[in-house]
Each structure stands twice: as C-alpha cells, then as structure tokens.
Design an enzyme around this catalytic site. Structure first.
Site, PDB file in Angstrom:
ATOM      1  N   GLY A 381       0.834  -1.190   0.000  1.00 49.57           N
ATOM      2  CA  GLY A 381       0.000   0.000   0.000  1.00 49.57           C
ATOM      3  C   GLY A 381       0.868   1.239   0.000  1.00 49.57           C
ATOM      4  N   PRO A 382       0.276   2.402  -0.154  1.00 52.33           N
ATOM      5  CA  PRO A 382       1.051   3.645  -0.164  1.00 52.33           C
ATOM      6  C   PRO A 382       1.727   3.894   1.186  1.00 52.33           C
ATOM      7  CG  PRO A 382      -1.217   3.982  -0.926  1.00 52.33           C
ATOM      8  CD  PRO A 382      -1.160   2.626  -0.325  1.00 52.33           C
ATOM      9  N   GLY A 384       2.419   5.398   4.673  1.00 43.91           N
ATOM     10  CA  GLY A 384       1.486   5.894   5.662  1.00 43.91           C
ATOM     11  C   GLY A 384       0.203   5.105   5.755  1.00 43.91           C
ATOM     12  N   GLY A 386      -0.117   2.238   7.154  1.00 42.32           N
ATOM     13  CA  GLY A 386      -0.181   1.500   8.413  1.00 42.32           C
ATOM     14  C   GLY A 386       0.451   0.125   8.358  1.00 42.32           C
ATOM     15  N   GLU A 510      10.036  -4.274   4.882  1.00 40.83           N
ATOM     16  CA  GLU A 510      10.839  -3.786   3.748  1.00 40.83           C
ATOM     17  C   GLU A 510      12.203  -4.481   3.700  1.00 40.83           C
ATOM     18  OE1 GLU A 510       9.815  -1.890   1.468  1.00 40.83           O
ATOM     19  OE2 GLU A 510       8.064  -0.906   2.289  1.00 40.83           O
TER      20      GLU A 510
END
Length: 593
Positions: A381-382, A384, A386, A510
């Site tokens: 997801g983008p 920020g 969560g 990540e």
C-alpha cells in the site's frame, strides 16, 4: 493509547534504603570505625590538657605524651581505613543505582522511548547516579559522624566550662542558622541543574548521531549554537548553585573564626582571673575546633545530600514508570486450536497517544485478515497506510486501541512478551546494527549459535565476503550503528540475525529496500529456503519481491481495501494495479478519449 506517566513522589532518606540495603555490612563496619575514630579524636584534648598542666606543675607526662601519640597515629590509621571503605561502598552504591536504572530503562514500554529524549535518559544513568556517591561519602556519613563528634565535644565543653560553652553556642547559632536556611534551597537548584545537563547531553547526542546529515546540510554552525545554548543553560544553573554556596561558605568561615576569637578572648580573661587553667583553655579551644569543624562539614554534607537527593528524584521519575509486561497474566495462556491461523487480525484499530493537546492520530481502522500457518502474506500500500504499524502491534510494541490480534489462536494480550516474541523474528525497516562485532550482532537473539551456523546464514544472505574481508572474520567490527557497513549490508546482517534464530513466524519490514537486484535475488532465495514450514508477514514497497506470496493484503489510509493473489488483485483492486503500474509490473491503464 498510552497511559499517563506516573509522577514520582518526593524523595527522602527512606528512598535511599533500597540502594543502601545491599551494602549494609560495609556501612555498619564504617559506622563502627567512625565511632572509634571519633572517640580517639575527642580524647586528644584531654591528654593535651594533662600534658600542659603536668609541665606547669613539673609532673611526669611521659604516659600522657605516649598516649597522645598513640591516639594520633591510631585515629589517623583507622580514619584512612574508614575513608577507603566508605569510598568503596559509595562506588558500589553508584553501581547498584546504575544497574537498577539501566535494567529499568531497557524494559520500558516503547512509547516511553518515543516520548523521551535519549540524551536525557543517558544523563540520568551517568551524571545523576554519580551524584549519589556524594550522598554517602560527603552527605550521609559525614553528617552522622559530624553529629556524633559535635555531641561529644559539646559535652566535654560543658564539663570544662559551662560559661565558655554558652558564649560559643551563641556565636554558632547566629552563624549556622543562615547557612542552614540557604542549604535547604540546594535540592531544587541541583535538580534544575541536572535537568539542564540532561538537555545538553540530549543536544550533543542528537548532533553526533546525525553528524553526516549535518555536514551534508552545512548546518554545523546552527547545530553548534543549539548545543552551546544548552551548555549555557547548564552553566547558568551551575552558577546559581555556586552563588548560593558563596553565601554559605563565607558564613561558615566567619562562624569558625568568630567562635575561636570569642573563646580566646573570654577564655583568656577567665584564665587571668584563675577560674580555669591554661590547660583547660587549650583543651576547650581544641574542643571548639572539634565542634566547629564538624558543624561546617555537616553543613557542607547537608548541601551535598540535598544535591544528591535532587538527582535521586530524577532517577525515581524513571523508576516509577511501569515496565513493559508488568501487567502480564499470572497464569499460562490457553493454547489455541491446532488449525488456527499463525497470525490473525480481528477488527484491529490503533491510534497513537495524543500529544500537546492534539487529538489522537488514528492509524488503523477495523483491520481484519488471516495469515495461515506456513503461508506467505504480503502487506502493500502507499506510504502511511499502516503497514509497519501492523508488525509493531504483533510484537506488542504498542497495544491495540480496539479489536484483537491472535497468534496460533491465542490473543497476544494473554501471552507474556518473552513467550510471544520467542515465536517471532522481526526485521525492522531501518535494520539497526549494534556497535560491536559481526558475532555480537548475530548472537543477539541466539547467544549459543556456533561459528559454522553463523557463517551459513551470512552466506545465505550474500554476506560471506564480510567474514573474508579481514583476518578478524566474525570478530570484525561493524562500527557505531553499523557505520562501517553499507546500507544493504546492514539490512542483510539484520536479516541474517533473524534467520539464525529461525522462529516459526517471520515479520519482515521492507527486507529488500536497500538492496540491488543481485542481492535482492540472493535474499529472496535465502528467505525461500528458511520460509519452508514457517509463516512470513512481509511489508513491501517493491511488489516484485512478493509476486509469489500466498496472499497480498492491500492497505490504504489504515484500512484493508483488497486481499488476494497478484493476478487476482490486478483484476479486482484499482489501487494495487496502480501500484503495479508505477513499478512497471503491468501496463498502465490508458483512459479512452
């Protein structure tokens, strides 16, 4: 949301007892030696009077001289031993305080680290605990032994000449009353001074940690000004204490000198009138010395004690904070069903605590999904959305605001932190590396790992060349924060550390963000190898690393907006298709004219 930090009660001598208790045997021995030294000291004026009176009347004084010499040498020797034991005990007290404070600091809830400055916490372990040394050496014991000496000297002075004692007492009361008044103000000033030192330490720590960024931004002058400003604040706080001491110490010197002059003047007149002998006057003057000097030392010790209690107050402010997991259940948590998902989010909501009057920042809203045992789940997801917060919640770095998280079918709130984290392997996004050696970092979670096993995991993440780079091998230093390694090497070392522990659930935040294509491929192969029979939860911006995931959970603004496999989401999730298009994994959508 986090609970409000409790306020430490006002400290006193009783607060010192947990620190003194472990050294009570040494302190008792010091007390006995202090009494012996005091008794020997108070006997010296009596023998001195006998020597003087004997010489005046031609009486043999050999025994008195020998006794006086024995007392002088014996008292000095015992006092030296007492001083050593007292200093040794004080150092032990500082060690006890640092051990207790450091152990507490490392077990605080993560939210406390978020809200406090690292430099200030370091100052409490370093500078504040050092002041406790003075509490024992210059403070507590000097006050007690000084009081004993004063009582003994005052008693002897009353016996020798009550009139002279009354004259001496009047001078002392006038001189000491002002000193005591000002000394009482030291505790608050000392606490303020230690706070300013904490601010300065925090400013220095901030600047050194970001030294490369500061240099690259040509901000050395501005950062220096910030540190200097903090140093000036500490300087001004120290000056306030020095100004107060400049009032106290001259008052004490004046009191001492005035008392001697008063006693000599009145005592000389009484010798001339035949009321007392010269020997009595000399003994009385010596007792005045033994009375006034301990009083001055006691007042200084009282000042030191107040300063130490001010530092102790700052330590207690941290020690009253409940530790992470102190509210853990006293009974074992029930085991979940055998077919339960490895990790399950059930309508999880989360908000960071409000700060500076702002409303709580809601990060997650009703997040629900399951990660079956042995599966690979990707969170995308983008920025920020969560994603990283979800992993932090699984680790219980923070507690959910609503809903629940289950591991193996058991609510993680029913598991103590060690039991929970023993099932998890967590690789943070920043991939922190500890100062020390490769061996130190690899053994952080697996202290009994063999050299062979460590080399295997390093080879698995394509870090085998680090061992061969220097003759030190696994004992090669990585530098402060891993500064001697590249960003990709730090990330792979952090992953190797987790792979070495081989927990049943891996949380990877990540894992390939700092890797080139070659090392990314090597790391994916390593993860594939270790993932067999394990559950993986992977946060990824690079969708290429999770194309083969068993399920991909798409988040936006803290909500789950889609779940499925790669090819399914390309058809059903506009957001996922947009992310894939931006990374050239699929042709971008072209709107019709």
């Amino acid at each position: 949301m986090t609970a409000e930090t409790p306020t430490a009660p006002e400290v006193g001598l009783r607060t010192l007892w947990p620190y003194l208790r472990t050294h009570r045997t040494s302190l008792l021995l010091v007390a006995v030696l202090s009494l012996i030294t005091t008794a020997g000291t108070l006997a010296q004026p009596v023998l001195t009077r006998d020597v003087i009176d004997g010489l005046q009347h031609s009486v043999p004084v050999t025994s008195s001289v020998i006794g006086l010499c024995v007392l002088l040498v014996g008292a000095a020797s015992i006092n030296g031993l007492r001083h050593y034991l007292l200093q040794r005990t004080a150092e032990g007290l500082v060690l006890t305080a640092r051990r207790r404070l450091a152990g507490h600091l490392l077990r605080l809830p993560i939210t406390e680290y978020d809200n406090r400055r690292t430099g200030d916490l370091l100052s409490r372990v370093g500078a504040d605990t050092t002041l406790l040394r003075a509490v024992v050496t210059s403070g507590l014991f000097e006050t007690v032994t000084g009081a004993i000496t004063v009582v003994g000297a005052a008693t002897a002075m009353i016996v020798l000449d009550p009139v002279l004692f009354g004259v001496t007492l009047v001078g002392l009361v006038v001189g000491l009353s002002g000193g005591i008044f000002f000394a009482r103000k030291v505790r608050g000033m000392s606490r303020q001074a230690q706070e300013r030192i904490g601010d300065m330490t925090a400013a220095v720590e901030r600047s050194i940690t970001a030294a490369r960024t500061i240099r690259a931004s040509r901000a050395e002058a501005r950062e220096t000004a910030t540190v200097v400003h903090s140093a000036e604040q500490a300087f001004r706080a120290g000056i306030r204490i020095a100004r107060l001491q400049a009032i106290v110490e001259p008052a004490m010197v004046t009191t001492i000198q005035g008392s001697f002059l008063l006693v000599l003047g009145v005592g000389g007149a009484r010798v001339a009138s035949g009321t007392i002998t010269v020997g009595d006057l000399v003994a009385f003057v010596l007792f005045v010395f033994f009375l006034v000097m301990p009083l001055g030392q006691a007042l200084n010790a009282y000042t030191q004690l107040q300063a130490g209690l001010g530092a102790l107050q700052r330590m207690e402010e941290v020690l009253v904070i409940p530790l992470e997991g102190e509210q853990a259940p006293p009974v074992p948590a029930p085991r979940g069903p055998a077919d339960a998902p490895a990790v399950e989010f059930d309508r999880v909501g989360f908000a960071y605590a409000a700060q500076d009057g702002a409303p709580p920042a809601q990060i997650l809203h009703e997040v629900s999904f399951r990660a079956p045992a042995g599966s690979r789940t990707a969170l995308v997801g983008p920025s920020g959305a969560g994603k990283s917060t979800l992993l932090s919640l699984v680790e219980r770095f923070y507690e959910t605001s609503s809903g629940s998280i289950r591991v193996g079918g058991t609510d993680i709130r029913d598991l103590d932190h060690d039991t929970l984290r023993g099932q998890l392997g967590y690789v943070e996004q920043e991939s922190p590396v500890l100062a020390g050696t490769l061996r130190d970092n690899l053994r952080l979670a697996t202290p009994d790992a063999t050299d062979e096993r460590m080399r295997q995991v390093l080879d698995a993440v394509n870090l085998g060349e680090l061992v061969e780079r220097t003759p030190l091998g696994l004992d090669a230093q990585v530098g402060e924060g891993g500064v001697l390694l590249s960003g990709g090497e730090r990330q792979r070392l952090a992953i190797a550390r987790t792979l070495l522990a081989a927990p049943p659930i891996l949380l990877l935040d990540e894992p390939t963000s700092n890797l080139d294509a070659r090392n990314e491929a090597a790391l994916r192969a390593a993860i594939d190898t270790v993932a067999s029979g394990r559950t993986l939860l992977i946060v990824a911006h690079r969708l290429s690393t999770v194309l083969d995931a068993d399920q991909i959970v798409v988040l936006e603004h803290g909500r789950v907006v889609a779940t499925g496999r790669h090819h399914e989401l390309l058809e059903t999730s506009p957001l996922y298709r947009e992310l894939a298009a931006h990374q050239f994994l699929v042709a971008p959508l072209v709107e019709a004219d």
